[in-house]
Write an enzyme that holds these catalytic residues in place. Structure first.
Site, mmCIF file in Angstrom:
data_model
loop_
_atom_site.group_PDB
_atom_site.id
_atom_site.type_symbol
_atom_site.label_atom_id
_atom_site.label_comp_id
_atom_site.label_asym_id
_atom_site.label_seq_id
_atom_site.Cartn_x
_atom_site.Cartn_y
_atom_site.Cartn_z
ATOM 1 N NE ARG A 51 0.895 50.268 10.068
ATOM 2 C CZ ARG A 51 1.545 50.707 11.142
ATOM 3 N NH1 ARG A 51 1.756 49.920 12.133
ATOM 4 N NH2 ARG A 51 1.969 51.953 11.222
ATOM 5 C CB THR A 52 2.453 50.432 3.231
ATOM 6 O OG1 THR A 52 1.277 50.856 3.909
ATOM 7 C CG2 THR A 52 2.128 50.174 1.778
ATOM 8 C CE LYS A 80 22.934 62.136 -6.192
ATOM 9 N NZ LYS A 80 23.604 61.060 -6.951
ATOM 10 N NE ARG A 101 2.798 55.130 1.758
ATOM 11 C CZ ARG A 101 2.377 54.722 2.953
ATOM 12 N NH1 ARG A 101 2.941 55.189 4.049
ATOM 13 N NH2 ARG A 101 1.396 53.858 3.052
ATOM 14 C CG HIS A 129 -3.045 53.351 1.155
ATOM 15 N ND1 HIS A 129 -2.389 52.254 0.629
ATOM 16 C CD2 HIS A 129 -2.463 53.588 2.360
ATOM 17 C CE1 HIS A 129 -1.458 51.861 1.484
ATOM 18 N NE2 HIS A 129 -1.487 52.652 2.543
HETATM 19 C C1 NCD Z 1 -2.126 54.875 6.255
HETATM 20 C C2 NCD Z 1 -1.566 55.736 5.130
HETATM 21 O O1 NCD Z 1 -0.362 55.746 4.917
HETATM 22 O O2 NCD Z 1 -2.382 56.375 4.490
HETATM 23 N N1 NCD Z 1 -1.173 54.034 6.822
HETATM 24 C C3 NCD Z 1 -0.954 52.812 6.253
HETATM 25 O O3 NCD Z 1 -0.570 52.692 5.113
HETATM 26 N N2 NCD Z 1 -1.261 51.735 6.982
HETATM 27 C C4 NCD Z 1 -2.865 55.662 7.265
HETATM 28 C C5 NCD Z 1 -2.167 56.783 7.956
HETATM 29 O O4 NCD Z 1 -1.000 57.073 7.698
HETATM 30 O O5 NCD Z 1 -2.812 57.399 8.806
#
Ligand code: NCD
Length: 305
Positions: A51-52, A80, A101, A129
């Site tokens: 999703r993100t 690397k 991320r 997040h």
């Molecule tokens: C979450 C995350 O990555 O922290 N997912 C997301 O970004 N929608 C929650 C999760 O991974 O459980």
């Protein structure tokens, strides 16, 4: 230059502006279709995501911009031995804005020191997040019509769940919030969130283990997955993974206007039968994530329709 690393990087006013802009984007999509023409978003994902990352990329495309990036550490020069700082220094020559991320807490913050373009934290380890929080706030606002005077149950892995930490921080600034923290003893909220955020702001809260005992009092139930990748041993994960499973029999005890949120991915913690209940908001929440990221990209790039 503004970055978004922690939800508290945004003032309440900036937050409200982003949520209002997201709502305007929902209502007038065509108006925004060329706002980012000629701009590029880089998605640097050192940890898995569906999703993100895809909602960031869809967001940039719907604004008329372009996207580039990588979706795993193994497909980047990190494999690397390149440092995050060097990767970001280079990518900031190619892109106008970066969503990152990383499995290490603090990596996106470190990236801000090397970057010539805005950095968005798309999740750092078990820490924060903030764009999921924007998604959650937009969802609560659209479902409930307000962000204040709510009893919010957060259930599952409150220790490692970064979405929970960021959401608690953001909601701690609104009036009349009450938290019900539902978790096994081993997965309670970290001390720094309890003392530095909840208690410091005098927010009423309870820490309990039984979902059934409190579900009837809640306006929002925020379910989370047990974060397997943050556990030190598999046996603990297996013991704790099915601590909470929301199904129709438990939902029968809840208010008729409860809103059920989940950042997704779900594993077992919400039975599929719940998906058809009008109180299940988690797929609408995933859609809201795209709109709020459109609003965030515009805001950080200083663009208007
Ligand atoms: C979450 C995350 O990555 O922290 N997912 C997301 O970004 N929608 C929650 C999760 O991974 O459980």
């Amino acid at each position: 230059m503004k970055h978004l690393i922690d939800p508290m990087d945004l003032s309440i006013e900036e937050l409200d502006n982003i949520l209002n802009l997201a709502q305007d984007i929902i209502d007038n999509k065509e108006k925004y279709s060329e706002v980012c023409k000629g701009k590029k978003l880089a998605t640097l994902f050192f940890e898995p995501s569906t999703r993100t990352r895809l909602s960031f990329e869809a967001a940039m495309m719907e604004l008329g911009g372009n996207v580039l990036g990588f979706s795993s550490a193994s497909s980047s020069s990190s494999a690397k031995g390149e440092s995050v700082g060097d990767t970001v220094k280079v990518v900031s020559c190619y892109a106008d804005i970066i969503a990152m991320r990383h499995f290490k807490e603090g990596a996106p913050m470190l990236a801000t020191m090397k970057s010539d373009v805005p950095i968005i934290n798309a999740g750092d380890g078990g820490h924060n997040h903030p764009t999921q929080t924007l998604t959650d706030l937009l969802t609560i606002k659209r479902e409930k019509g307000r962000l204040d005077h709510l009893v919010i149950g957060l259930c599952g892995d409150l220790m490692f769940g970064r979405t929970v930490h960021s959401l608690i921080k953001a909601l701690s600034r609104y009036e009349g919030i009450e938290f019900v923290l539902i978790s096994p003893d081993e997965l309670k909220i970290p001390d720094y969130i309890r003392t530095e955020v909840i208690e410091k702001n005098n927010i009423p809260y309870r820490e309990i283990t039984s979902m059934e005992d409190v579900i009837g009092e809640l306006d929002i139930l925020y379910m989370t997955r047990v974060q397997r990748e943050r556990f030190f041993n598999e046996a603990d994960y297996i013991r704790l993974k099915d601590s909470y499973i929301l199904d129709n029999s438990k939902l029968a005890l809840a208010k008729s206007d409860l809103s059920i949120l989940h950042p997704l991915p779900r594993v077992n913690e919400i039975a599929v039968e719940v998906d058809d209940d009008p109180r299940a908001c988690y797929f609408r929440q995933a859609l809201n994530g795209k709109f709020v990221r459109m609003a965030l990209i515009m805001t950080l790039l200083g663009l208007e329709a």
